[in-house]
Write an enzyme that holds these catalytic residues in place. Sequence first.
Site, PDB file in Angstrom:
ATOM      1  N   CYS B  35       0.819  -1.209   0.000  1.00 37.04           N
ATOM      2  CA  CYS B  35       0.000   0.000   0.000  1.00 37.04           C
ATOM      3  C   CYS B  35       0.851   1.255   0.000  1.00 37.04           C
ATOM      4  O   CYS B  35       0.352   2.349  -0.221  1.00 37.04           O
ATOM      5  CB  CYS B  35      -0.920   0.031   1.207  1.00 37.04           C
ATOM      6  SG  CYS B  35      -2.149  -1.265   1.181  1.00 37.04           S
ATOM      7  N   CYS B 105      -2.779   9.631   6.174  1.00 37.09           N
ATOM      8  CA  CYS B 105      -1.637   9.387   7.061  1.00 37.09           C
ATOM      9  C   CYS B 105      -2.045   9.559   8.521  1.00 37.09           C
ATOM     10  O   CYS B 105      -1.593   8.816   9.395  1.00 37.09           O
ATOM     11  CB  CYS B 105      -0.487  10.332   6.726  1.00 37.09           C
ATOM     12  SG  CYS B 105       0.209  10.043   5.091  1.00 37.09           S
TER      13      CYS B 105
END
Lengths: 394, 278
Positions: B35, B105
């Site tokens: 990913c 994130c």
Amino acid sequence: MAAPDQIIYMDNNATTRIAPEVLEAMMPYLRDYYGNPSSMHTFGGQVGRAVALAREQVAALLGADPGEIVFTSCGTESDSTAILSALQTYPEKNHVVTTRVEHPAVKNLCDNLELFTGRKYHTTRLHVHSDGTLDVQRFRDSLTDETVIVSAMWANNETGVIFPVEEMARIARERGILFHTDAVQAVGKIPLNLRDSAIDFLSLSGHKLHAPKGVGVLYVRKGTPFVPFMNGGHQERGRRGGTENVASIIGLGRACELAAAKMEEENTRVRALRDKLEQGLLTSVPKALLNGHPQERLPNTANISFEYVEGEAILLHMNQLNICASSGSACTSGSLEPSHVLRAMGVPFTAAHGSIRFSLSVYNTEEEIDFVLAHMPPIIEKLRALSPFWEENK
Amino acid sequence: MWDYTEKVQDHFINPRNVGEIEGADGVGNVGSIACGDALRLTIKVDENQVITDAKFKTFGCASAIASSSVLTEMLKGMKLEDAQKLTNDDIAQALGGLPKEKMHCSVMGREALEAAIANYTGAILPMAQGEVVCECFGVTDLEIIRAIRENSLTSVEEITNYTKAGGGCGKCEGKLRQLLAESSEPATAAPAGSARPRRMTTLEKIKKIEEVIEREIKPGLKKDGGDIELVDVDGDFVTVSLRGACANCYSSRTTLKEYVEKKLREQVLDTLVVEEDR
């Protein structure tokens, strides 16, 4: 702001600096000679003669005739013009051949042909080997009686890998199929001679060879059927309407002349710098891999993967040192997936996310290579110390 | 070039609390190398249920590293019950904000924290039990619904920015729209994942394609002296190789589109495109 005189620029496949000689050639046409090349008066007509000279300079670099050069706004326009022209010329055929590693200018067009033409196309996207090279036999076998056009890049922008487009064009010609090549990365870096080839269309972009942004060229072989993309005035002999981007065209002409003069330097000194950088990084950094065929490659490009670290993080550390390069990682594109080129080559995810492309030019120096060689290993080491995958894989 | 705040740049260049706590009380692993980002968070919890230490290791871009770093700073000295209430937005705020494309994130930081706390308390993570909606990045409907509600997301693009879902092949876009519509009307929202048809995984898709080829397509072609083999499945692109009489047949294109593709679209997935491997 990063001052131009402080940076180490190794991102020349993205764009290049305008050569001082090019800027000098352009300035009179930005400042004083603003006439329209199509005008009847001498003030405009002399500009027309300067554009004609530029056309000759471009043709000379390509080994083409000036009449085969059509000035456009960029490489992307040239690509679209060539491919859509072919599809309109032979509306009864419905098969297009391209590769899995094309620049988005060709890839996204070929993915959406129905949208632009209203007709359905079957598109063969040729696979590449793990070193990025193409299988010519598979290419030959992909051609059918329905094939309208082949579009294959001359050299890959990410890896620099060179396709045998001259051989491919001959094969296509035997079958009566048009051949287009996106040569944006090849022009000015390797010698070309279109007169001896069977290539019908070739795209190039000014800003990749030290001319300004906003000017490109489509080479259209004499005798190749052509349908314009932009209709309008009689400019470019009716093949591309719109008043000429005079100063940039003149700059591009001068840039082509310079490229021809520096071709040998590009393939000796620049190649040696690239090799030094590449070999240095592959030996000083553990788990560093070269992406692309070691020989069948542009002299200026090195694409190296640093396993178990992520490309954007590497680039930002390099940026702290004013080193400019680029990456095929997902984060740098904002697309969330790593480069389609590296994925087509089957580069594993552990390496694809950590790929860095260094692309040099004749303006790079040995001192710069030494600086990068000294500073890259600690950057990679620092990031690997953060990486949860490094300990178990090193 | 991303527009990172000074705080992000500082935490990226000088990350705090890097490493792994030996004998940690809680370990949270999220993300994967495929990913493009992954985070391992380790925490130490004392008898008063206070987090006394936190360390991280992160594979990822600058904002992933900065989010992890700032999270460990926030956690140190924090009561476990307060840590449980931390949201991804708290992490992003602590960094002075993140570019919208990088919000995932902060979500990753929060998920690692939840995983570490669950590891400590022995609880089972509810988020992982949802139905996988985005196959490319393995994002479940529960994760998406939470991101929509907590961050008041209003578009598919925002969902991608926060969770990565939809950022790969883009096939789940319709499903994301559906979740968006359902989640913005909480009163009528169905319990997640219950009644909707389950999505096919890539593996299931390949198996099904193989099955249809073996059972229906092969026998049909063999009657005409031809044969077919499955070569590759790449997203919706199915590459096959025609053999025997089909290989040199002029009408093989018609066979491919009118017969093979039609059959596969009817029986497997209506978005499939069949191409010949040559």
